[in-house]
Design a protein around this motif. Structure first.
Motif, PDB file in Angstrom:
ATOM      1  N   SER A   1      50.629  63.522   1.620  1.00 45.41           N
ATOM      2  CA  SER A   1      50.471  62.140   2.066  1.00 45.41           C
ATOM      3  C   SER A   1      51.017  62.028   3.483  1.00 45.41           C
ATOM      4  O   SER A   1      51.680  62.947   3.964  1.00 45.41           O
ATOM      5  CB  SER A   1      51.205  61.175   1.129  1.00 45.41           C
ATOM      6  N   PRO A   2      50.775  60.900   4.137  1.00 47.02           N
ATOM      7  CA  PRO A   2      51.310  60.725   5.482  1.00 47.02           C
ATOM      8  C   PRO A   2      52.791  60.337   5.512  1.00 47.02           C
ATOM      9  O   PRO A   2      53.352  60.155   6.581  1.00 47.02           O
ATOM     10  CB  PRO A   2      50.429  59.620   6.082  1.00 47.02           C
ATOM     11  N   ASP A   3      53.412  60.224   4.358  1.00 49.92           N
ATOM     12  CA  ASP A   3      54.844  59.909   4.323  1.00 49.92           C
ATOM     13  C   ASP A   3      55.666  61.053   4.905  1.00 49.92           C
ATOM     14  O   ASP A   3      55.289  62.213   4.784  1.00 49.92           O
ATOM     15  CB  ASP A   3      55.313  59.668   2.877  1.00 49.92           C
ATOM     16  N   PRO A   4      56.828  60.747   5.506  1.00 49.24           N
ATOM     17  CA  PRO A   4      57.690  61.808   6.038  1.00 49.24           C
ATOM     18  C   PRO A   4      58.330  62.637   4.919  1.00 49.24           C
ATOM     19  O   PRO A   4      58.471  62.169   3.780  1.00 49.24           O
ATOM     20  CB  PRO A   4      58.754  61.057   6.838  1.00 49.24           C
ATOM     21  N   ALA A   5      58.717  63.850   5.243  1.00 52.09           N
ATOM     22  CA  ALA A   5      59.325  64.766   4.265  1.00 52.09           C
ATOM     23  C   ALA A   5      60.564  64.153   3.607  1.00 52.09           C
ATOM     24  O   ALA A   5      60.797  64.363   2.414  1.00 52.09           O
ATOM     25  CB  ALA A   5      59.655  66.099   4.924  1.00 52.09           C
ATOM     26  N   ARG A   6      61.363  63.387   4.348  1.00 51.76           N
ATOM     27  CA  ARG A   6      62.560  62.739   3.766  1.00 51.76           C
ATOM     28  C   ARG A   6      62.179  61.823   2.616  1.00 51.76           C
ATOM     29  O   ARG A   6      62.866  61.765   1.606  1.00 51.76           O
ATOM     30  CB  ARG A   6      63.303  61.895   4.815  1.00 51.76           C
ATOM     31  N   ARG A   7      61.098  61.109   2.795  1.00 56.77           N
ATOM     32  CA  ARG A   7      60.630  60.201   1.734  1.00 56.77           C
ATOM     33  C   ARG A   7      60.139  61.007   0.532  1.00 56.77           C
ATOM     34  O   ARG A   7      60.354  60.626  -0.622  1.00 56.77           O
ATOM     35  CB  ARG A   7      59.537  59.288   2.276  1.00 56.77           C
ATOM     36  N   HIS A   8      59.466  62.130   0.805  1.00 55.39           N
ATOM     37  CA  HIS A   8      59.036  63.018  -0.280  1.00 55.39           C
ATOM     38  C   HIS A   8      60.241  63.510  -1.081  1.00 55.39           C
ATOM     39  O   HIS A   8      60.184  63.603  -2.305  1.00 55.39           O
ATOM     40  CB  HIS A   8      58.286  64.229   0.268  1.00 55.39           C
ATOM     41  N   ASP A   9      61.331  63.851  -0.391  1.00 53.41           N
ATOM     42  CA  ASP A   9      62.540  64.310  -1.086  1.00 53.41           C
ATOM     43  C   ASP A   9      63.015  63.273  -2.100  1.00 53.41           C
ATOM     44  O   ASP A   9      63.316  63.613  -3.247  1.00 53.41           O
ATOM     45  CB  ASP A   9      63.679  64.577  -0.082  1.00 53.41           C
ATOM     46  N   LYS A  10      63.071  62.030  -1.684  1.00 52.88           N
ATOM     47  CA  LYS A  10      63.518  60.943  -2.577  1.00 52.88           C
ATOM     48  C   LYS A  10      62.551  60.751  -3.743  1.00 52.88           C
ATOM     49  O   LYS A  10      62.967  60.557  -4.885  1.00 52.88           O
ATOM     50  CB  LYS A  10      63.669  59.645  -1.786  1.00 52.88           C
TER      51      LYS A  10
ATOM     52  N   PRO B   1      47.932  58.140  -1.065  1.00 55.02           N
ATOM     53  CA  PRO B   1      48.322  57.252   0.030  1.00 55.02           C
ATOM     54  C   PRO B   1      49.822  57.132   0.321  1.00 55.02           C
ATOM     55  O   PRO B   1      50.219  57.173   1.476  1.00 55.02           O
ATOM     56  CB  PRO B   1      47.761  55.894  -0.390  1.00 55.02           C
ATOM     57  N   LYS B   2      50.669  56.965  -0.710  1.00 53.44           N
ATOM     58  CA  LYS B   2      52.057  56.627  -0.413  1.00 53.44           C
ATOM     59  C   LYS B   2      52.976  56.945  -1.590  1.00 53.44           C
ATOM     60  O   LYS B   2      52.662  56.629  -2.736  1.00 53.44           O
ATOM     61  CB  LYS B   2      52.148  55.136  -0.087  1.00 53.44           C
ATOM     62  N   ASP B   3      54.106  57.550  -1.275  1.00 54.01           N
ATOM     63  CA  ASP B   3      55.119  57.848  -2.292  1.00 54.01           C
ATOM     64  C   ASP B   3      55.608  56.562  -2.964  1.00 54.01           C
ATOM     65  O   ASP B   3      55.727  55.516  -2.320  1.00 54.01           O
ATOM     66  CB  ASP B   3      56.344  58.531  -1.659  1.00 54.01           C
ATOM     67  N   ASP B   4      55.927  56.699  -4.252  1.00 54.05           N
ATOM     68  CA  ASP B   4      56.625  55.666  -5.016  1.00 54.05           C
ATOM     69  C   ASP B   4      55.862  54.351  -5.133  1.00 54.05           C
ATOM     70  O   ASP B   4      56.455  53.287  -5.233  1.00 54.05           O
ATOM     71  CB  ASP B   4      58.028  55.425  -4.434  1.00 54.05           C
TER      72      ASP B   4
ATOM     73  N   ALA C   1      54.099  66.676   4.102  1.00 53.17           N
ATOM     74  CA  ALA C   1      54.096  65.484   4.952  1.00 53.17           C
ATOM     75  C   ALA C   1      53.107  65.664   6.096  1.00 53.17           C
ATOM     76  O   ALA C   1      53.228  66.607   6.874  1.00 53.17           O
ATOM     77  CB  ALA C   1      55.499  65.248   5.509  1.00 53.17           C
ATOM     78  N   ASP C   2      52.148  64.771   6.191  1.00 47.83           N
ATOM     79  CA  ASP C   2      51.174  64.820   7.278  1.00 47.83           C
ATOM     80  C   ASP C   2      51.202  63.505   8.056  1.00 47.83           C
ATOM     81  O   ASP C   2      50.234  62.736   8.065  1.00 47.83           O
ATOM     82  CB  ASP C   2      49.775  65.116   6.740  1.00 47.83           C
ATOM     83  N   GLU C   3      52.320  63.266   8.714  1.00 44.11           N
ATOM     84  CA  GLU C   3      52.493  62.015   9.465  1.00 44.11           C
ATOM     85  C   GLU C   3      51.498  61.888  10.613  1.00 44.11           C
ATOM     86  O   GLU C   3      51.096  60.788  10.976  1.00 44.11           O
ATOM     87  CB  GLU C   3      53.917  61.930  10.011  1.00 44.11           C
ATOM     88  N   SER C   4      51.075  63.008  11.207  1.00 38.70           N
ATOM     89  CA  SER C   4      50.162  62.978  12.351  1.00 38.70           C
ATOM     90  C   SER C   4      48.689  63.071  11.934  1.00 38.70           C
ATOM     91  O   SER C   4      47.808  63.035  12.787  1.00 38.70           O
ATOM     92  CB  SER C   4      50.486  64.127  13.300  1.00 38.70           C
ATOM     93  N   HIS C   5      48.432  63.224  10.642  1.00 40.32           N
ATOM     94  CA  HIS C   5      47.081  63.325  10.072  1.00 40.32           C
ATOM     95  C   HIS C   5      46.361  64.602  10.496  1.00 40.32           C
ATOM     96  O   HIS C   5      45.130  64.672  10.485  1.00 40.32           O
ATOM     97  CB  HIS C   5      46.226  62.093  10.418  1.00 40.32           C
ATOM     98  N   ALA C   6      47.126  65.636  10.834  1.00 37.38           N
ATOM     99  CA  ALA C   6      46.572  66.918  11.285  1.00 37.38           C
ATOM    100  C   ALA C   6      45.725  67.584  10.215  1.00 37.38           C
ATOM    101  O   ALA C   6      44.777  68.308  10.519  1.00 37.38           O
ATOM    102  CB  ALA C   6      47.697  67.853  11.722  1.00 37.38           C
ATOM    103  N   MET C   7      46.045  67.370   8.952  1.00 33.08           N
ATOM    104  CA  MET C   7      45.245  67.910   7.848  1.00 33.08           C
ATOM    105  C   MET C   7      44.323  66.834   7.288  1.00 33.08           C
ATOM    106  O   MET C   7      43.178  67.105   6.957  1.00 33.08           O
ATOM    107  CB  MET C   7      46.187  68.437   6.753  1.00 33.08           C
TER     108      MET C   7
END
Length: 154
Positions: free
Chosen positions: A70-79, A38-41, A92-98
């Motif tokens: 997850s739907p988190d943006p790539a920038r958040r994944h980097d952190k 669901p969500k980073d961190d 990052a699947d912000e648009s839920h395409a996958m």
């Protein structure tokens, strides 16, 4: 769940941590552990990522790539990756395409409030791009070890 064991794993091409993108089709010929969270961190998501990361050498020895999504943006994944020293790609699947074609973007409920979110699920994809195993509604404790055993048996 929209997909079943034995089905072809739907391809995707999504942004990943560190820039660029990752397509499932780029990994054909290798086993892939694709885990949706669901969500980073957050507590459970962090425990799951650390567990997979701790076994990454064993997964590699068994011929498997680990990918978190997850739907988190790539920038958040980097952190998130930097904070916990994660050494596998986070997509990052912000648009839920996958997430939607895989049946993972679902209605959830917490404290009587309904909302849409990711159902924590892991897919083991074989070297031919077919879904070999699905773990729906994952409980984090012992999960990475269970997936590793399945990878070794594949």
């Amino acid at each position: 769940m929209a997909l079943r064991e034995g089905d072809p794993a739907p391809d995707f091409n999504l942004p990943k941590d560190g820039g660029g993108s990752l397509a499932l089709s780029d990994l054909k010929g290798r086993k892939v552990v694709l885990y949706a969270y669901p969500k980073d961190d957050t507590e459970s998501c962090t425990k799951e990522a650390i567990a997979f990361n701790g076994l990454r050498a064993e997964f590699a020895a068994a011929g498997a790539e680990i990918i978190g999504i997850s739907p988190d943006p790539a920038r958040r994944h980097d952190k998130f990756k930097q904070k916990y020293g994660l050494a596998f790609p986070l997509v990052a699947d912000e648009s839920h395409a996958m997430l939607e074609p895989y049946g993972l973007w679902v209605e959830k409920s917490m404290y009587g409030r309904k909302y849409m979110g990711v159902e924590r699920t892991t897919f083991l994809i074989d070297v031919h791009g077919r879904i070999a195993r699905i773990w729906p509604k994952v409980k984090v404790a012992g999960h990475a070890e269970e997936v590793l055993a399945a990878v070794r048996a594949l």
